[in-house]
Design an enzyme around this catalytic site. Structure first.
Site, short mmCIF file in Angstrom:
data_model
loop_
_atom_site.label_atom_id
_atom_site.label_comp_id
_atom_site.label_asym_id
_atom_site.label_seq_id
_atom_site.Cartn_x
_atom_site.Cartn_y
_atom_site.Cartn_z
N VAL A 154 1.16 -3.60 4.06
CA VAL A 154 1.03 -4.94 4.78
C VAL A 154 2.46 -6.08 4.85
O VAL A 154 2.30 -6.73 5.46
CB VAL A 154 -0.30 -5.87 4.31
CG1 VAL A 154 -1.58 -5.27 4.88
CG2 VAL A 154 -0.07 -6.03 2.78
N TYR A 160 -3.17 -2.22 -10.23
CA TYR A 160 -3.09 -1.91 -8.64
C TYR A 160 -2.10 -2.97 -7.94
O TYR A 160 -1.23 -2.69 -7.26
CB TYR A 160 -4.36 -1.94 -8.03
CG TYR A 160 -4.36 -1.95 -6.69
CD1 TYR A 160 -3.81 -0.75 -6.06
CD2 TYR A 160 -4.71 -2.92 -5.99
CE1 TYR A 160 -3.83 -0.81 -4.51
CE2 TYR A 160 -4.86 -3.03 -4.62
CZ TYR A 160 -4.27 -1.91 -3.79
OH TYR A 160 -4.11 -2.16 -2.65
N TYR A 210 -4.58 4.67 7.63
CA TYR A 210 -6.10 4.02 7.60
C TYR A 210 -6.97 4.62 8.90
O TYR A 210 -6.44 5.91 8.98
CB TYR A 210 -5.91 2.40 7.74
CG TYR A 210 -5.12 1.77 6.67
CD1 TYR A 210 -5.21 1.98 5.29
CD2 TYR A 210 -3.76 1.07 7.03
CE1 TYR A 210 -4.25 1.59 4.25
CE2 TYR A 210 -3.24 0.53 6.13
CZ TYR A 210 -3.25 0.65 4.59
OH TYR A 210 -2.57 0.26 3.82
N LYS A 212 0.28 3.41 -2.83
CA LYS A 212 -0.69 4.20 -3.18
C LYS A 212 -0.21 5.79 -2.87
O LYS A 212 -0.89 6.75 -3.77
CB LYS A 212 -1.66 4.08 -2.16
CG LYS A 212 -2.27 2.51 -2.23
CD LYS A 212 -3.06 2.31 -0.97
CE LYS A 212 -3.86 0.97 -1.30
NZ LYS A 212 -4.49 0.46 0.27
N SER A 226 0.79 -1.11 -0.19
CA SER A 226 0.05 0.08 -0.02
C SER A 226 0.76 1.32 -0.07
O SER A 226 0.06 2.28 -0.17
CB SER A 226 -0.92 -0.19 1.32
OG SER A 226 -2.08 -0.65 0.84
N1 GLN Z 1 -1.92 -5.12 -2.03
C1 GLN Z 1 -2.50 -5.18 -0.88
C2 GLN Z 1 -4.14 -5.07 -0.89
O1 GLN Z 1 -4.80 -4.69 -1.86
C3 GLN Z 1 -2.39 -3.92 -0.26
C4 GLN Z 1 -2.88 -3.57 1.15
C5 GLN Z 1 -1.93 -2.92 2.18
O2 GLN Z 1 -0.49 -2.87 2.19
N2 GLN Z 1 -2.61 -2.40 3.24
O3 GLN Z 1 -4.64 -5.84 -0.07
#
Ligand code: GLN
Length: 338
Positions: free
Chosen positions: A279, A209, A261, A86, A83
């Protein structure tokens, strides 16, 4: 929540510059030693390949806006950016189409719900709310310039690599593993389409993505990528302009509100810096005009944020005087009260 016993905040660092290089090196080692003892948290396993990560890996890296780097631990260990991508994709899209368009199409408010929440979409009439949750990130990726998914991928890969100052490689094992298990993200993209909020092929956008999330980085890379956002968009190591200062400002404001988050408020309260987690255990925390921290440690808390990484950022934010909200009285007034 992030108890530290740091008292020696260098006063001159509270609002202006970082402390001396030797102090930074000492404090980075101190943060590392304290946080290495923390063994709580769980390695993510909802993407099967991520479950294989070594929970003992731990690296802390700091890049200053003049390009000076400091590091301790496993800062060259590769992991998928997840993530954290992003944040940098948002910056590339703001640069390409303007932040007003991102504001209009995606939004900039926290959902208060987990990053992969479907309920958040339903509660908000299909509005993805912000580019840091999966729905908003998929919608943001769809805005990347390019007539085809392949062209968009080229723009994404090239742009993220420029932030890092090197060509980032794809972890095809993690990509295949996530692609075979990301039914939830596919559902989110379909739901966005049903609300007429995704104007591209949903399966292709989820694939793009997922690919952006599967790029391999190190804690050192995260520090350089973050330092580029701290440095008005110029990569302090390569000297290349990646995005404009205005785009850095806008991106960092979204990270402050939504980067961690539903725990973004607590993070801001404790650490006071725009940041983004992933994650696989990475965190990038940005101190505008000063530099950025890259942290890597796979065990996560319930929101999906690295436990050791958060502790280390809390320690360093206090010890290095990085909190954006800290101030001290004007020297003349200060003297009156002395
Ligand atoms: N690729 C992971 C997902 O879409 C990324 C989520 C994350 O790092 N929080 O679930």
């Amino acid at each position: 929540m992030f108890e530290t016993d740091v008292q020696d905040v260098p006063q001159e660092a509270l609002t202006g510059s970082l402390p001396s290089e030797s102090q930074i090196a000492r404090l980075l080692h101190e943060a590392y030693a304290r946080c290495a003892e923390v063994t709580t948290g769980e390695v993510a396993d909802y993407i099967p390949a991520l479950a294989e990560a070594d929970p003992a890996l731990f690296g802390l890296s700091l890049t200053e806006v003049d390009g000076t780097g400091h590091r301790v631990g496993d800062t060259a260990a590769l992991f998928t950016i997840q993530s954290i991508s992003k944040a940098f994709v948002l910056a590339l899209v703001c640069e390409a189409i303007g932040h007003q368009e991102v504001h209009r199409v995606v939004g900039v408010n926290n959902t208060g719900l987990p990053f992969n929440s479907v309920i958040a979409l339903e509660l908000n009439d299909g509005n993805p709310m912000n580019p840091m949750v999966n729905a908003g990130a998929i919608a943001t990726t769809a805005l990347v310039p390019g007539a085809t998914a392949e062209e968009k991928w080229w723009t994404l890969h090239e742009g993220l690599s420029r932030f890092a100052g090197r060509s980032l490689e794809l972890d095809t094992r993690v990509l295949d593993s996530e692609s075979a298990s990301n039914h939830r993200n596919q559902g989110i993209a379909d739901l966005l389409t049903s609300y007429d909020r995704l104007h591209a092929d949903p399966a292709e956008m989820v694939d793009l993505y997922t690919r952006q999330c599967s790029l391999l980085v190190t804690a050192d890379d995260l520090a350089v990528m973050g330092a580029t956002l701290a440095d008005g968009g110029i990569n302090p190591v390569t000297g290349e302009r990646v995005v404009s200062p205005e785009v850095c400002r806008d991106t960092l404001s979204v990270l402050a509100a939504c980067g961690m988050y539903e725990l973004s408020g607590e993070w801001l309260f404790e650490i006071g810096l725009p940041a983004k987690s992933g994650v696989s255990g990475g965190i990038v925390a940005i101190a505008p005009g000063k530099g950025a921290l890259g942290a890597f440690s796979p065990p996560l808390d319930r929101a999906g944020n690295s436990v050791r990484g958060q502790r280390a950022c809390a320690h360093l934010s206090r010890a290095l005087g990085l909190n954006l909200f800290a101030s001290r009285p004007h020297p003349a007034k200060d003297a009156e009260h002395a």
